[in-house]
Design an enzyme around this catalytic site. Structure first.
Site, PDB file in Angstrom:
ATOM      1  N   ASN A  37       0.506  -1.142  -0.126  1.00  0.00           N
ATOM      2  CA  ASN A  37       0.309  -0.251  -0.047  1.00  0.00           C
ATOM      3  C   ASN A  37       0.703   1.555  -0.024  1.00  0.00           C
ATOM      4  OD1 ASN A  37      -2.296   0.905  -0.109  1.00  0.00           O
ATOM      5  ND2 ASN A  37      -3.218   0.427   2.231  1.00  0.00           N
ATOM      6  N   HIS A 122     -13.830  -4.690  11.972  1.00  0.00           N
ATOM      7  CA  HIS A 122     -13.729  -3.316  11.837  1.00  0.00           C
ATOM      8  C   HIS A 122     -14.719  -2.004  12.284  1.00  0.00           C
ATOM      9  CE1 HIS A 122      -8.684  -3.214   9.994  1.00  0.00           C
ATOM     10  NE2 HIS A 122      -9.193  -4.227  10.660  1.00  0.00           N
ATOM     11  N   ARG A 147     -12.727  -5.489  16.125  1.00  0.00           N
ATOM     12  CA  ARG A 147     -11.488  -4.387  16.618  1.00  0.00           C
ATOM     13  C   ARG A 147     -12.402  -3.362  16.435  1.00  0.00           C
ATOM     14  NH1 ARG A 147      -7.495  -2.205  12.589  1.00  0.00           N
ATOM     15  NH2 ARG A 147      -8.731  -0.707  12.103  1.00  0.00           N
ATOM     16  N   TYR A 159      -5.849   7.874  12.869  1.00  0.00           N
ATOM     17  CA  TYR A 159      -6.020   6.186  11.978  1.00  0.00           C
ATOM     18  C   TYR A 159      -7.390   4.858  12.387  1.00  0.00           C
ATOM     19  CZ  TYR A 159      -5.985   0.988  11.484  1.00  0.00           C
ATOM     20  OH  TYR A 159      -5.968  -0.238  10.670  1.00  0.00           O
ATOM     21  N   ASP A 217      -5.722  -1.738  17.611  1.00  0.00           N
ATOM     22  CA  ASP A 217      -4.591  -2.040  17.101  1.00  0.00           C
ATOM     23  C   ASP A 217      -4.697   0.100  17.720  1.00  0.00           C
ATOM     24  OD1 ASP A 217      -3.418  -1.494  13.593  1.00  0.00           O
ATOM     25  OD2 ASP A 217      -2.735  -1.358  15.593  1.00  0.00           O
ATOM     26  N   HIS A 219      -1.330   1.581  16.530  1.00  0.00           N
ATOM     27  CA  HIS A 219      -0.661   1.685  14.838  1.00  0.00           C
ATOM     28  C   HIS A 219       0.161   2.170  15.626  1.00  0.00           C
ATOM     29  CE1 HIS A 219      -1.775   2.197  11.000  1.00  0.00           C
ATOM     30  NE2 HIS A 219      -1.902   1.231  10.686  1.00  0.00           N
ATOM     31  N   GLU A 243      -2.639  -4.324  19.249  1.00  0.00           N
ATOM     32  CA  GLU A 243      -1.541  -4.400  18.636  1.00  0.00           C
ATOM     33  C   GLU A 243      -1.190  -3.452  18.186  1.00  0.00           C
ATOM     34  OE1 GLU A 243      -3.998  -5.300  14.735  1.00  0.00           O
ATOM     35  OE2 GLU A 243      -2.967  -4.263  13.591  1.00  0.00           O
ATOM     36  N   GLU A 269       2.299  -6.928  11.538  1.00  0.00           N
ATOM     37  CA  GLU A 269       1.955  -6.924  10.381  1.00  0.00           C
ATOM     38  C   GLU A 269       2.700  -5.725   9.362  1.00  0.00           C
ATOM     39  OE1 GLU A 269      -1.477  -3.902  10.894  1.00  0.00           O
ATOM     40  OE2 GLU A 269      -0.598  -2.598   9.535  1.00  0.00           O
ATOM     41  N   ARG A 290       1.719 -11.035  13.584  1.00  0.00           N
ATOM     42  CA  ARG A 290       0.483 -10.524  12.743  1.00  0.00           C
ATOM     43  C   ARG A 290       0.601 -10.327  10.987  1.00  0.00           C
ATOM     44  NH1 ARG A 290      -4.015  -8.682  12.395  1.00  0.00           N
ATOM     45  NH2 ARG A 290      -3.644  -6.293  11.754  1.00  0.00           N
ATOM     46  N   ASP A 323      -6.241  -3.512   1.929  1.00  0.00           N
ATOM     47  CA  ASP A 323      -4.645  -3.640   0.743  1.00  0.00           C
ATOM     48  C   ASP A 323      -3.776  -5.004   0.739  1.00  0.00           C
ATOM     49  OD1 ASP A 323      -4.813  -1.700   3.610  1.00  0.00           O
ATOM     50  OD2 ASP A 323      -2.698  -2.611   3.404  1.00  0.00           O
ATOM     51  N   GLU A 346      -8.178 -10.983  10.068  1.00  0.00           N
ATOM     52  CA  GLU A 346      -8.523  -9.656  10.669  1.00  0.00           C
ATOM     53  C   GLU A 346      -9.454  -9.701   8.625  1.00  0.00           C
ATOM     54  OE1 GLU A 346      -5.627  -6.610  10.113  1.00  0.00           O
ATOM     55  OE2 GLU A 346      -7.324  -4.828   9.861  1.00  0.00           O
ATOM     56  N   TRP A 409       2.105   6.577  12.214  1.00  0.00           N
ATOM     57  CA  TRP A 409       0.724   7.254  11.371  1.00  0.00           C
ATOM     58  C   TRP A 409      -0.018   5.400  12.156  1.00  0.00           C
ATOM     59  CZ3 TRP A 409      -1.374   4.155   7.481  1.00  0.00           C
ATOM     60  CH2 TRP A 409      -3.173   4.481   7.492  1.00  0.00           C
TER      61      TRP A 409
HETATM   62  C1  CS2 Z   1      -4.579  -1.937  10.091  1.00  0.00           C
HETATM   63  C2  CS2 Z   1      -3.897  -1.902   8.450  1.00  0.00           C
HETATM   64  O1  CS2 Z   1      -5.438  -3.823   9.334  1.00  0.00           O
HETATM   65  C3  CS2 Z   1      -4.846  -3.181  10.455  1.00  0.00           C
HETATM   66  O2  CS2 Z   1      -4.398  -3.719  11.653  1.00  0.00           O
HETATM   67  O3  CS2 Z   1      -2.884  -1.683  10.273  1.00  0.00           O
HETATM   68  O4  CS2 Z   1      -5.260  -1.338   8.069  1.00  0.00           O
HETATM   69  C4  CS2 Z   1      -2.962  -1.007   8.240  1.00  0.00           C
HETATM   70  O5  CS2 Z   1      -2.937   0.496   8.283  1.00  0.00           O
HETATM   71  C5  CS2 Z   1      -2.981  -0.644   6.411  1.00  0.00           C
HETATM   72  O6  CS2 Z   1      -2.514  -1.713   6.024  1.00  0.00           O
HETATM   73  C6  CS2 Z   1      -2.128   0.168   6.077  1.00  0.00           C
HETATM   74  O7  CS2 Z   1      -2.001   0.062   4.382  1.00  0.00           O
HETATM   75 MG    MG Z   2      -2.768  -2.905  11.918  1.00  0.00          MG
END
Ligand code: CS2
Ligand code: MG
Length: 409
Positions: A37, A122, A147, A159, A217, A219, A243, A269, A290, A323, A346, A409
């Site tokens: 992404n 989500h 989530r 976010y 999350d 993040h 997370e 992730e 993750r 993504d 997820e 971010w």
């Molecule tokens: C996020 C993602 O799903 C999640 O846990 O951390 O959506 C992340 O923001 C995106 O993969 C970024 O492209």
């Molecule tokens: Mg995440």
């Protein structure tokens, strides 16, 4: 069975996807997700300019050898671009092998260890009332784990919550990357977030009770001690996981968080190799892995990572936002069904436009995902539909603190 051709398909049904299609000399095709992404074209070039020429004529059945050839033969190892490209080749070759065997991929990974993979959805809201509505909506859609992400008083878009300037009237659920010449800048304030989040989970638990599995999350936004404080403050709300509590390139930082809280931790992730996890796994600093098949080197690498995690009692929680393409999602579901140390998957349902391009066969029923018994991955790519969605650059937001300092971010 030789690799006859390999092509990279870039398509953008509302968001960008990069897909590799490998075709053998007897016409069997396999797909691999190579979507990164915000940096899609780097992976496209890595594949088209440096990998595809090396694949032509190779024995398509030699998956492990091809993985090692691409990983070690490049000399320059690891990294998100390289490992997304390797993942796409690997996944496509597994798709081919399973199709030739006339089996769904999970059968080649040891068969089913469960009836389905528990999914989490989500829920989000700019404020608590909107969030509670979103939780209800996800429960109505059949999710059994949720989530929870919300806005923070005094901040604008953050976010995980629908961007007020999304412009499409849609919610965050579909895509955080914005199609603008430059990344959108979002302002962040960790102390305000740390004060607010316990009140959010207090409200969610009060409304939905103590049993619903809730995830959050972070993040990557907290320092280790801030993450330790948050984990501790959320203990009364019994989260399924917290997370990305802190940027985990510094794996040892998780020791501090672990010392202060029993809130389960999920990390990885943005990781693309087992080497990103060795301290986290060996010291049991996390509870869930993750990474995604798409970003961590494919089915071959992901299986090895999950088998190592199993040695330490650590389970899977594979990354599955929009993504990750339907191809990458399907690959994850085959692993989810087969591995013993499955945790949760997820699941951000893709948009109808995406599903025009990617013909999927996986299903979501009664809170569980199943990859289906279609031979291979169970996904096909419609080239005509793909051509109808030309690529547009899109960037993930950049986060800055109130004083303008760039943040995570
Ligand atoms: C996020 C993602 O799903 C999640 O846990 O951390 O959506 C992340 O923001 C995106 O993969 C970024 O492209
Ligand atoms: Mg995440």
């Amino acid at each position: 069975m030789r690799i006859h051709s390999a092509e990279v398909v870039v398509t953008s049904p509302g968001r960008n996807f990069v897909t590799l299609r490998i075709t053998t000399d007897d016409g069997v095709t396999g797909l691999g997700d190579a979507t990164l992404n915000g940096r899609e074209m780097a992976v496209r070039s890595y594949l088209e300019d440096h990998v595809v020429p090396l694949l032509l004529g190779r024995d398509a059945s030699r998956i492990e050898d091809t993985w090692q050839y691409l990983y070690r033969g490049a000399y320059w190892r690891r990294g998100p671009v390289t490992m997304a490209a390797v993942a796409a080749v690997d996944t496509a070759l597994w798709d081919i092998k399973a199709k030739c065997a006339g089996m769904p991929l999970y059968q080649l990974l040891g068969g089913a260890s469960r009836t389905g993979a528990l999914a989490y959805g989500h829920a989000s809201g700019r404020d608590v009332p909107e969030l509670l509505d979103s939780v209800r909506a996800h429960l109505d859609q059949g999710f059994r784990a949720i989530r929870v992400q919300t806005g923070v008083p005094g901040l604008g878009t953050v976010y995980g919550v629908a961007a007020s300037d999304a412009g499409d009237g849609g919610r965050y659920d579909h895509e955080p990357a914005r199609r603008r010449p430059l990344p959108v800048v979002e302002t962040w304030d960790t102390p305000a977030y740390l004060r607010h989040l316990p009140t959010v989970f207090e409200a969610v638990r009060a409304e939905f009770g103590p049993e619903l599995p809730l995830l959050h999350d972070g993040h990557h936004r907290m320092t280790p001690i801030q993450a330790a404080r948050l984990g501790k403050s959320l203990e009364p709300y019994d989260l399924f996981w917290l997370e990305d509590a802190t940027p985990a390139e510094d794996q040892a930082a998780l020791r501090l968080i672990r010392q202060h809280t029993t809130t389960p931790l999920a990390i990885g992730e943005v990781f693309n190799s087992v080497h990103d996890y060795t301290t986290l796994l060996g010291e049991r600093l996390i509870d869930y892995v993750r990474s995604s098949v798409t970003h961590a080197g494919g089915v071959t690498a992901m299986r090895k990572l999950l088998d190592l995690a199993a040695v330490y009692g650590i389970r899977s929680g594979l990354h599955g936002p929009t993504d990750i393409s339907p191809v990458g999602m399907a690959a994850a579901l085959h692993l989810d069904l087969a591995v013993h140390n499955f945790g949760i998957q997820e699941y951000m349902p893709h948009t109808p436009a995406t599903l025009e391009v990617f013909r999927t066969s996986f299903r979501f029923e009664d809170g569980l995902l199943h990859p289906s018994d279609t031979p291979g991955l169970g996904v096909e790519l419609d080239d005509t539909a793909a051509r109808g969605f030309p690529y547009e650059p899109a960037y993930l937001p950049v986060s800055r603190l109130r004083d303008g300092t760039v943040h995570d971010w």
